[in-house]
Write a protein that holds these residues in place. Structure first.
Motif, short mmCIF file in Angstrom:
data_model
loop_
_atom_site.label_atom_id
_atom_site.label_comp_id
_atom_site.label_asym_id
_atom_site.label_seq_id
_atom_site.Cartn_x
_atom_site.Cartn_y
_atom_site.Cartn_z
N GLN A 29 32.02 22.75 27.65
CA GLN A 29 32.76 21.52 27.87
C GLN A 29 31.86 20.33 27.56
OE1 GLN A 29 36.07 21.34 29.10
NE2 GLN A 29 36.04 23.52 28.61
N PRO A 30 32.39 19.25 26.99
CA PRO A 30 31.56 18.09 26.65
C PRO A 30 31.04 17.37 27.90
CG PRO A 30 33.88 17.62 26.23
CD PRO A 30 33.79 19.08 26.60
N GLY A 31 29.83 16.86 27.79
CA GLY A 31 29.16 16.19 28.90
C GLY A 31 29.77 14.88 29.33
N ASP A 32 30.76 14.39 28.61
CA ASP A 32 31.42 13.15 29.00
C ASP A 32 32.84 13.37 29.50
OD1 ASP A 32 32.61 13.77 26.57
OD2 ASP A 32 32.48 11.74 25.77
N ALA A 33 33.22 14.62 29.73
CA ALA A 33 34.56 14.91 30.25
C ALA A 33 34.72 14.34 31.66
CB ALA A 33 34.80 16.42 30.27
N ALA A 34 35.93 14.00 32.03
CA ALA A 34 36.19 13.49 33.38
C ALA A 34 35.98 14.59 34.42
CB ALA A 34 37.61 12.94 33.47
N ALA A 35 36.38 15.80 34.08
CA ALA A 35 36.22 16.95 34.97
C ALA A 35 36.24 18.22 34.11
CB ALA A 35 37.34 16.99 35.99
N VAL A 36 35.57 19.25 34.58
CA VAL A 36 35.53 20.53 33.88
C VAL A 36 35.72 21.65 34.90
CG1 VAL A 36 34.06 19.70 32.00
CG2 VAL A 36 33.01 20.70 34.02
N GLY A 37 36.10 22.81 34.41
CA GLY A 37 36.27 23.95 35.31
C GLY A 37 36.19 25.26 34.58
N TRP A 38 35.79 26.28 35.32
CA TRP A 38 35.70 27.64 34.80
C TRP A 38 36.20 28.58 35.89
CZ3 TRP A 38 31.72 24.14 34.79
CH2 TRP A 38 31.31 23.65 33.55
N THR A 39 36.85 29.67 35.48
CA THR A 39 37.26 30.71 36.41
C THR A 39 36.58 32.00 35.98
OG1 THR A 39 39.36 29.62 36.85
CG2 THR A 39 39.22 31.96 37.39
N LEU A 40 35.86 32.62 36.91
CA LEU A 40 35.08 33.83 36.64
C LEU A 40 35.73 35.01 37.34
CD1 LEU A 40 31.56 32.30 37.41
CD2 LEU A 40 32.86 32.20 35.27
N GLU A 41 36.01 36.06 36.61
CA GLU A 41 36.54 37.30 37.19
C GLU A 41 35.37 38.10 37.76
OE1 GLU A 41 39.73 38.15 37.40
OE2 GLU A 41 40.44 36.41 36.28
N CYS A 42 35.48 38.47 39.02
CA CYS A 42 34.39 39.17 39.71
C CYS A 42 34.95 40.28 40.60
CB CYS A 42 33.63 38.19 40.60
SG CYS A 42 32.93 36.77 39.73
N THR A 43 34.03 41.02 41.18
CA THR A 43 34.37 41.98 42.23
C THR A 43 33.48 41.69 43.42
OG1 THR A 43 32.81 43.63 41.39
CG2 THR A 43 35.10 43.82 40.65
N ALA A 44 34.01 41.98 44.59
CA ALA A 44 33.25 41.83 45.83
C ALA A 44 33.17 43.20 46.48
CB ALA A 44 33.93 40.84 46.76
N VAL A 45 31.98 43.57 46.93
CA VAL A 45 31.75 44.86 47.55
C VAL A 45 31.12 44.63 48.91
CG1 VAL A 45 30.55 47.08 47.34
CG2 VAL A 45 31.37 45.92 45.29
N ALA A 46 31.70 45.25 49.95
CA ALA A 46 31.10 45.17 51.29
C ALA A 46 29.90 46.09 51.33
CB ALA A 46 32.13 45.58 52.34
N THR A 47 28.76 45.55 51.75
CA THR A 47 27.54 46.33 51.89
C THR A 47 27.01 46.14 53.31
OG1 THR A 47 26.01 44.57 51.25
CG2 THR A 47 26.98 45.87 49.46
N ALA A 48 26.00 46.91 53.66
CA ALA A 48 25.39 46.77 54.98
C ALA A 48 24.81 45.37 55.17
CB ALA A 48 24.31 47.83 55.16
N ALA A 49 24.39 44.74 54.09
CA ALA A 49 23.78 43.41 54.16
C ALA A 49 24.81 42.27 54.08
CB ALA A 49 22.76 43.25 53.04
N GLY A 50 26.07 42.59 53.84
CA GLY A 50 27.10 41.56 53.69
C GLY A 50 27.93 41.82 52.45
N THR A 51 28.56 40.79 51.94
CA THR A 51 29.41 40.92 50.76
C THR A 51 28.59 40.64 49.51
OG1 THR A 51 31.32 40.19 52.03
CG2 THR A 51 31.50 40.06 49.64
N ASP A 52 28.66 41.55 48.56
CA ASP A 52 27.95 41.41 47.29
C ASP A 52 28.97 41.10 46.20
OD1 ASP A 52 25.87 41.42 45.41
OD2 ASP A 52 26.06 43.57 45.06
N VAL A 53 28.80 39.96 45.52
CA VAL A 53 29.70 39.55 44.45
C VAL A 53 29.04 39.86 43.11
CG1 VAL A 53 30.93 37.61 43.41
CG2 VAL A 53 30.67 37.73 45.89
N LYS A 54 29.80 40.54 42.25
CA LYS A 54 29.29 40.91 40.93
C LYS A 54 30.28 40.49 39.86
CE LYS A 54 27.38 45.22 42.78
NZ LYS A 54 27.41 46.67 42.64
N GLY A 55 29.79 40.33 38.65
CA GLY A 55 30.66 40.01 37.53
C GLY A 55 29.82 39.69 36.32
#
Length: 181
Positions: A52-78
């Protein structure tokens, strides 16, 4: 033995307050021109998601991920989530784009996922959407870089029906920069 269940989750990054298309270099040399920001793919720094250009009013991205419950908490991967368990992050890569369309990275911002409050991450796993909102101009007027944690970024869980809305351009897919490794 505890079963590990994978849940689909999207991370939406909504950014505003972009610094502009030109950024002076520190030291000798010309300014970085035609500045763009994008999400950098894990283990493929030349592969950028929806620049996205550095002079845009606003930018956005959507990332597809997975979340896995682990003993240490939630681990997000993608594919766009970097780092090891317990130290995951997303890179926003700042690039100068030349006349030939070659992207040259000169700075990165590291959005730390381990800084997402646990109750917010739990609700996001339930709803399917984690939203990070931030401004992309640093205190000196340049592109935001280095570690990004609250309060610089605000994390919230989004409602499932919000997953298709974005702050900027639609996610169109990865783009390779002209940079070599």
């Amino acid at each position: 033995m505890r079963m590990r269940m994978r849940m689909r989750i999207r991370i939406r990054i909504e950014a505003s307050e972009l610094p502009g298309l030109t950024f002076p270099q520190s030291g000798p040399g010309a300014a970085h021109g035609n500045v763009h920001v994008a999400v950098q793919r894990r283990d493929r720094p030349a592969e950028l998601l929806d620049p996205q250009p550095g002079d845009a009013a606003a930018v956005g991205w959507t990332l597809e991920c997975t979340a896995v419950a682990t003993a240490a908490g939630t681990d997000v991967k993608g594919p766009y989530v970097q780092g090891r368990p317990g130290a995951r992050f997303v890179y926003l890569s700042w690039n100068a784009v030349d006349e030939a369309g070659t992207f040259t990275m000169f700075r990165r911002a590291k959005l730390l996922l381990d800084a997402v409050p646990a109750p917010v991450l739990d609700e996001a796993v339930h709803s399917g959407l984690l939203v990070g909102r931030l401004g992309l101009t640093d205190a000196c007027g340049g592109p935001l870089c280095a570690r990004v944690v609250p309060p610089r970024i605000t994390w919230s869980a989004g409602a499932r029906d919000q997953t298709q809305r974005g702050a900027g351009g639609a996610t169109t897919g990865p783009r390779r920069s002209g940079r070599s490794r």
